[in-house]
Design an enzyme around this catalytic site. Structure first.
Site, short mmCIF file in Angstrom:
data_model
loop_
_atom_site.label_atom_id
_atom_site.label_comp_id
_atom_site.label_asym_id
_atom_site.label_seq_id
_atom_site.Cartn_x
_atom_site.Cartn_y
_atom_site.Cartn_z
N ASP A 134 -6.68 25.33 -39.87
CA ASP A 134 -7.29 25.97 -41.08
C ASP A 134 -7.40 27.55 -41.12
O ASP A 134 -7.31 28.28 -40.16
CB ASP A 134 -8.77 25.47 -40.89
CG ASP A 134 -9.59 25.87 -42.06
OD1 ASP A 134 -9.15 25.33 -43.15
OD2 ASP A 134 -10.60 26.36 -41.97
N VAL A 177 0.79 -1.32 0.09
CA VAL A 177 0.03 0.08 -0.02
C VAL A 177 1.00 1.07 -0.02
O VAL A 177 0.56 2.24 -0.72
CB VAL A 177 -1.08 0.11 1.24
CG1 VAL A 177 -1.66 1.37 1.23
CG2 VAL A 177 -1.87 -1.23 1.14
N ALA A 178 1.92 1.33 0.67
CA ALA A 178 2.70 2.39 0.81
C ALA A 178 3.63 2.64 -0.51
O ALA A 178 3.87 3.97 -0.92
CB ALA A 178 3.84 2.05 1.84
N ASP A 211 -1.59 12.26 1.03
CA ASP A 211 -1.90 11.80 -0.37
C ASP A 211 -3.09 12.46 -1.05
O ASP A 211 -3.53 12.32 -2.22
CB ASP A 211 -2.08 10.42 -0.60
CG ASP A 211 -0.65 9.51 -0.63
OD1 ASP A 211 0.33 10.32 -0.09
OD2 ASP A 211 -0.83 8.46 -0.77
N ASN A 229 -1.03 8.36 4.56
CA ASN A 229 -1.33 8.56 3.24
C ASN A 229 -2.60 9.16 2.96
O ASN A 229 -2.96 9.80 2.07
CB ASN A 229 -1.52 6.99 2.39
CG ASN A 229 -0.26 6.39 2.20
OD1 ASN A 229 1.01 7.02 2.59
ND2 ASN A 229 0.02 5.12 1.57
#
Length: 866
Positions: free
Chosen positions: A297, A250-251, A673, A669
């Site tokens: 264009d 998980v880390a 995170d 986390n």
């Protein structure tokens, strides 16, 4: 069965035969969109981690992982829905109608209800609703730039040029046509069908993240195997090591990364919508940041698609329009107004663009065609003919009749015997004629479309010979002012602009010079020249080509492919149906929202709601900023997670108990995170001028420019201070007891449950707070935190304060202390741990200081050499 009954029968079968509409891309259901968001290597790794957590009955861990995954997918689906709604609004704005002729009655119906065999009335200003075979055509001209790229309207008749195509526009005259094809069977429908075969490629960011996912997956498996090997060698409890291995897996995976990337892109898309850019695919925003070529264009994109008179030849020389004199040049202005079938009545512009330009010129001097015809009514005319290349009108005046003839300069000059110059008539001498030809050459070389005008002042009837030459008007489709600024900005940013048009080379090159795209003829390639090149030759030539003229839709796709073959990342802009295949094949297709066709908008990745070419420059700057922000988030997450991995591995390798529980890692986390990584992802960084840098290469890694060094350095630093915090408690116990500091003594002391809990609390606290300090420094690795404007990123301030508060909660609130197995800390302990956790920020300041010192030293050395 009669014709009328037959048509009613087929109209009742519309559902079986298909409606007169172009097929949209297949619409995805909510479930399909949701599952598509989950198709990502990082997500797969998280699902595996969640499954293992479930088997081990770590329900809290599983819940956190799945919550992150669901958040990521939901954000992506919502953003896709917003983009689709915006595009539907644009589509409704351009829904066409048709004038259906039934017997002597004309009625308006939705164009979608037409079927083959219907008779449709065409008039100036309307859009052709289906492919038609013309049965009547009176001075009919149709502008087909949406299909062919040609900006000049095409003359239509019932003999040779008798086809009118869906989505083209009638600019002049009138006609009647029988529907020959509808929907996907039309010429435009066939081009739309080509788009389904186009392959949608992954964007550079998607490729980099996919590669990262594979690397992290490999690392996760390797760590699990490594830890099991250590467990067997050290004769540890296998079940305990399995939990530790899951914690490390998980880390290793920054579970917040997919959500962070999606949210950063979604927030950026929302900002771009306010700037009139609608993004259909989230990753396309980031892809704009590495665009190295913009293929555009010309008609309607770089130019205004509105003809304007720029120069005039009168009185023996070329003048600017503003230099005309209403009195001395009255016949010149009157002739172009009267020998004209366009109309500006009531502010409504109807008719051929070139004739409208002539009316605009006369109106600037107070001459209105409708007012002029009150005193000089038209009594006869000879309509324009593509073979004759001229038209003549006869008018009644108080002094008698007068005729005006307008047309091709060669045709008019050949029929003139006299010349009007400085308010009087003179013989049109050879010298005067030669001078007029030089004036014509001067205007055509400037890329102007030139029309000449002559008159017969005493015409008893329609006369087209023995005329008096009045002069010539040179017209152009003016460039968009913002387009020239955008081209210049692209050049500073290392982005090449390539202009693509169906116009002739001289006209295209003249526009390119005005925009600053090209100067020389050798920078221009025509469609005919392209036909003689194979793919290798075209790829070699395209690096020094800036203009492609007189090209077809197939040529445009080849141009995009050649650029991509050279390693370029290509953005293609356009509004017509003929642009759709190249919009689809480009890395980023950009369609015009107001003037663009449905096919172009469906094929594009981004739609400009205001048709402003300059919006693309802002989008590229935004894309570059987004990539840098995402890169900062990735490096921050990986260096932080690397610190967690090294901390765990170092302790296990030393034979010590794990310094962190699996719940500790997930909690860290959760607080690092999420908000801190998102704050880095939406950083403003106004001091960064991204448009003065070259675009990054297509294959550039997320770790380019020192990314690996940054990840490893800060990861090792965070691991070092976390292990130092973990060992403080047992070392203090050993020294307090007067024992020698050895590994067996450390192992023995850590068997005490209370000592281990406090040591883990120290490591847990330092590891979490160190990552928060690290996030602050990662805003700009080249700038001191004392020089950053922290109010520009209030989310980072909030993330830091909330993170510290959450970390404080798990050590001071009894319920969370019991849940996480931590210990309450004193104020002195908090002070020491905060000082230790601030080491990444101190390292950031030292690195910036050394970098600045090196730059000063280099500058002084260069100054000494000078």
């Amino acid at each position: 069965m009669g014709a009328a009954h037959m048509q009613e029968y087929y109209r009742g079968k519309t559902e079986e035969r298909g409606r007169n509409v172009l097929e949209d891309e297949e619409k995805k259901s909510w479930a399909e969109s949701f599952l598509e968001q989950l198709n990502d290597p990082l997500i797969f790794i998280l699902f595996v981690a969640a499954a293992i957590s479930l088997l081990l009955r770590e329900y809290g861990d599983m819940a956190i992982i799945l919550a992150v995954v669901l958040l990521n997918a939901t954000v992506g689906v919502i953003q896709e829905g917003k983009a689709k709604k915006s595009l539907e609004v644009l589509k409704q704005m351009t829904s066409p109608h048709a004038l259906l002729l039934e017997g002597d009655e004309v009625r308006q119906i939705p164009a979608a209800d037409l079927i083959p065999g219907d008779l449709v009335v065409l008039e100036a200003g309307c859009q052709v609703p289906a492919d038609l075979v013309l049965t009547e055509a009176v001075n009919l001209k149709i502008e087909e730039s949406a299909l062919t790229g040609e900006s000049v309207p095409v003359n239509k008749d019932t003999a040779q040029n008798r086809m009118a195509y869906m989505s083209t526009n009638v600019t002049y005259g009138r006609g009647v046509g029988r529907v020959s094809a509808i929907g996907m069977d039309t010429e435009i429908g066939k081009i739309a069908g080509m788009l389904k075969a186009a392959k949608v490629e992954l964007t550079p960011l998607q490729k980099r993240l996919a590669d990262l996912g594979k690397i992290l997956g490999t690392v996760s498996v390797f760590l699990c195997v490594l830890l099991f090997g250590m467990a067997i060698l050290q004769k540890r409890d296998v079940g305990e090591m399995l939990i530790t291995a899951i914690s490390l897996a998980v880390a290793a995976v920054p579970e917040g990364l997919p959500a962070i990337v999606t949210m950063v892109l979604a927030l950026s898309v929302s900002r771009m919508v306010k700037a009139n850019a609608i993004v259909k695919r989230l990753p396309s925003v980031e892809t704009l940041g590495c665009v190295s070529v913009v293929c555009s264009d010309k008609t309607g994109t770089l130019t205004q698609n509105r003809m304007t008179v720029k120069k005039c030849y009168v009185n023996g020389r070329v003048h600017a329009v503003k230099e005309l004199h209403p009195a001395g040049d009255r016949y010149f202005l009157q002739g172009f107004s009267l020998c004209n079938d366009a109309s500006l009545h009531g502010g409504e512009r109807r008719g051929d663009p070139t004739e409208l330009a002539l009316l605009d010129m006369a109106a600037a001097f107070g001459i209105q065609r409708e007012t002029l015809e009150d005193t000089m009514p038209r009594i006869d005319e000879i309509a324009f003919d593509s073979e004759r290349k001229r038209m003549t009108t006869l008018h009644e005046t108080l002094d008698g009749r007068i005729s005006f003839t307008k047309g091709s300069p060669d045709e008019i000059l050949e029929r003139c015997r006299y010349v009007w110059s400085n308010g009087k008539t003179a013989a049109f001498s050879a010298a005067a004629r030669e001078q007029a030809k030089r004036g014509l050459a001067e205007m055509t070389e400037a890329g102007l479309r030139v029309l000449a005008i002559g008159m017969h002042p005493k015409a008893a009837q329609m006369e087209e010979s023995g005329l008096t030459f009045l002069g010539m008007a040179g017209m152009e489709d003016p460039v968009r002012p913002e387009a020239a600024e955008a081209v210049e900005q692209f050049a500073r940013a290392g982005v090449r602009t390539i202009m693509i048009t169906g116009d002739r080379a001289d006209t295209a090159l003249a526009i390119a010079r005005q925009l600053g795209i090209a100067e020389r003829r050798d920078e221009c390639v025509t469609g005919e020249e392209m036909e003689r090149m194979d793919e290798q030759m075209l790829a070699a030539r395209i690096s020094r080509t800036r203009v492609f003229a007189h090209v077809s839709p197939e040529h445009k796709v080849r141009i995009v492919s050649a650029c991509k073959k050279n390693g370029e990342i290509v953005a293609m802009t356009g509004d017509g149906v003929n642009d759709a295949p190249s919009l689809k094949s480009a890395d980023v297709g950009i369609a015009m929202g107001m003037a663009g066709t449905d096919v172009a908008r469906n094929a594009a990745d981004m739609v400009l709601a205001d048709d402003n070419f300059a919006t693309i420059a802002g989008a590229i700057a935004q894309g570059r900023s987004i990539y840098e922000n995402i890169r900062k988030s990735v490096l921050f997450l990986l260096s932080s997670n690397f610190g967690e991995i090294i901390t765990m591995l170092a302790a296990v390798a030393m034979g010590l108990v794990s310094p962190l529980k699996s719940s500790h890692i997930l909690w860290i986390n959760l607080i690092t995170d999420s908000l801190p990584a998102l704050a880095l992802g939406v950083d403003v960084e106004e001091q960064k001028d991204y448009m003065n840098r070259p675009p990054r290469h297509r294959d550039e890694s997320l770790f380019a420019g020192g990314g690996w060094g940054c990840t490893c350095f800060y990861g090792l630093l965070i691991a070092g201070i976390s292990m130092l915090a973990f060992l403080q408690v047992p070392v203090g116990m050993i020294e307090g007891a007067g024992m020698t500091l050895t590994l067996p003594h450390l192992q023995a002391v850590l068997k005490d449950v209370q000592v281990l809990a406090r040591a883990q609390t120290y490591a847990f606290t330092v590891l979490g707070m160190a990552q928060l300090f690290h996030a602050v420094g990662m805003r700009d690795v080249e700038t001191s935190v004392f020089c950053m404007n922290h109010l520009e990123n209030r989310l980072m301030l909030a993330a830091f304060v909330v993170g510290i508060g959450l970390q404080l909660m798990v050590t001071e609130v009894p319920y969370f202390v019991q849940l996480f197995g931590t210990c309450r800390l004193t104020a002195l302990e908090w002070t020491k741990l905060l000082g230790l956790a601030a080491m990444p920020l101190l390292a950031h300041e030292l690195l910036v200081l050394f970098s600045c010192a090196g730059e000063v030293k280099d500058a002084l050395r260069l100054q000494g050499e000078d």
